[in-house]
Design an enzyme around this catalytic site. Structure first.
Site, PDB file in Angstrom:
ATOM      1  N   MET A 185       0.778  -1.238   0.000  1.00 51.25           N
ATOM      2  CA  MET A 185       0.000   0.000   0.000  1.00 51.25           C
ATOM      3  C   MET A 185       0.820   1.306   0.000  1.00 51.25           C
ATOM      4  SD  MET A 185      -3.145  -1.152   2.487  1.00 51.25           S
ATOM      5  CE  MET A 185      -4.264   0.059   1.795  1.00 51.25           C
ATOM      6  N   ASP A 209       1.520 -12.995   3.156  1.00 58.62           N
ATOM      7  CA  ASP A 209       0.332 -13.793   2.873  1.00 58.62           C
ATOM      8  C   ASP A 209       0.189 -13.965   1.374  1.00 58.62           C
ATOM      9  OD1 ASP A 209      -0.638 -10.820   3.784  1.00 58.62           O
ATOM     10  OD2 ASP A 209      -1.670 -11.498   1.985  1.00 58.62           O
TER      11      ASP A 209
HETATM   12  N1  HPA Z   1      -2.877  -6.290   0.567  1.00 58.94           N
HETATM   13  C1  HPA Z   1      -3.061  -7.614   0.661  1.00 58.94           C
HETATM   14  N2  HPA Z   1      -2.291  -8.402   1.365  1.00 58.94           N
HETATM   15  C2  HPA Z   1      -1.288  -7.837   2.031  1.00 58.94           C
HETATM   16  C3  HPA Z   1      -1.043  -6.487   1.972  1.00 58.94           C
HETATM   17  C4  HPA Z   1      -1.889  -5.674   1.205  1.00 58.94           C
HETATM   18  O1  HPA Z   1      -1.728  -4.452   1.122  1.00 58.94           O
HETATM   19  N3  HPA Z   1       0.037  -6.234   2.746  1.00 58.94           N
HETATM   20  C5  HPA Z   1       0.437  -7.421   3.265  1.00 58.94           C
HETATM   21  N4  HPA Z   1      -0.365  -8.395   2.823  1.00 58.94           N
END
Ligand code: HPA
Length: 237
Positions: A185, A209
């Site tokens: 982000m 993730d």
């Molecule tokens: N979006 C989705 N998954 C994530 C993000 C994100 O900004 N940051 C860490 N995992």
């Protein structure tokens, strides 16, 4: 300088090193200062956004949190580049994998950043802005990762404005078709601010993730994997 202290950084002139490592989380900034920097001094604590300057292997290095999202990193990186004489900002954060080739714990280096944000509108350019990282910083990061035995993956990333996206507007399949590695982000705003200030920026991201498999790193693993990325950033600072 007339502009300092700024509305968001209450530090005197010369308080920051040439290079600032920038995690999103203020507690991570403190963890880095406590565990890696010698003689670390707290140079900012406005809004609890902790900034420290200390020594790493005889080199002066600063670390300060960015907060979450482009408006936040936009403010801190602008003030550091334009008012505090900072030359290099290295974001050290986490990201969600879009590519099935990425595993949890891999470290991505964002060569360029896509976005769904309007952050670039302030520059008044009618076309599409395509900010990229600093090549010297990226090249140094790849060499440092090789030395430390860390798998590092360079490629395009996407900085999005909403962590929780409404189902029908989910852009994951489009970004995957375009070979974007992961989502986070902040990088887009950081890279644009660096470009506009004639400075250098890099985003190093640990995959925490996966939007492909739905897996995510347990909290205790986040600390150790974060440490490897941190060491790469400190080596090139
Ligand atoms: N979006 C989705 N998954 C994530 C993000 C994100 O900004 N940051 C860490 N995992």
């Amino acid at each position: 300088m007339a502009n300092i202290p700024t509305p968001h950084i209450n530090a005197p002139e010369g308080a920051f090193a040439r290079t600032v490592l920038m995690p999103g989380d203020p507690l991570r900034a403190r963890y880095i200062a406590d565990n890696y920097l010698e003689n670390a001094v707290l140079v900012n604590n406005v809004r609890g956004v902790q900034g420290y300057t200390g020594d790493y292997k005889g080199k002066k290095v600063s670390v300060m949190a960015s907060g979450m999202g482009m408006p936040s990193i936009g403010i801190y990186s602008y003030e550091l580049f334009n008012f505090y004489g900072v030359e290099n900002i290295i974001r050290v954060g986490t990201a969600g994998a879009l590519s099935p080739k990425l595993q949890l714990r891999d470290v991505v280096v964002g060569m360029s950043a896509y976005t769904d944000s309007n952050y670039g509108a302030q520059f008044g350019y009618k076309g599409t802005l395509s900010p990229c990282c600093s090549y010297p910083l990226m090249s140094a990061a790849i060499q440092a990762a090789d030395k430390l035995g860390v798998n590092i993956v360079p490629g395009p990333i996407c900085s999005h404005d909403s962590f929780y996206t409404q189902g029908e507007y989910n852009s994951t399949p489009i970004l995957q078709k375009l070979s974007v590695l992961c989502v986070e982000m902040e990088a887009y705003a950081l890279y644009l601010n660096a470009a506009a200030a004639g400075k250098n920026a890099l985003a190093l991201l640990t995959i925490s993730d996966s939007l492909v498999t739905g897996e995510s790193l347990p909290a205790e693993d986040r600390q150790t994997t974060f440490t490897r990325m941190m060491e790469i950033a400190l080596e090139i600072a």
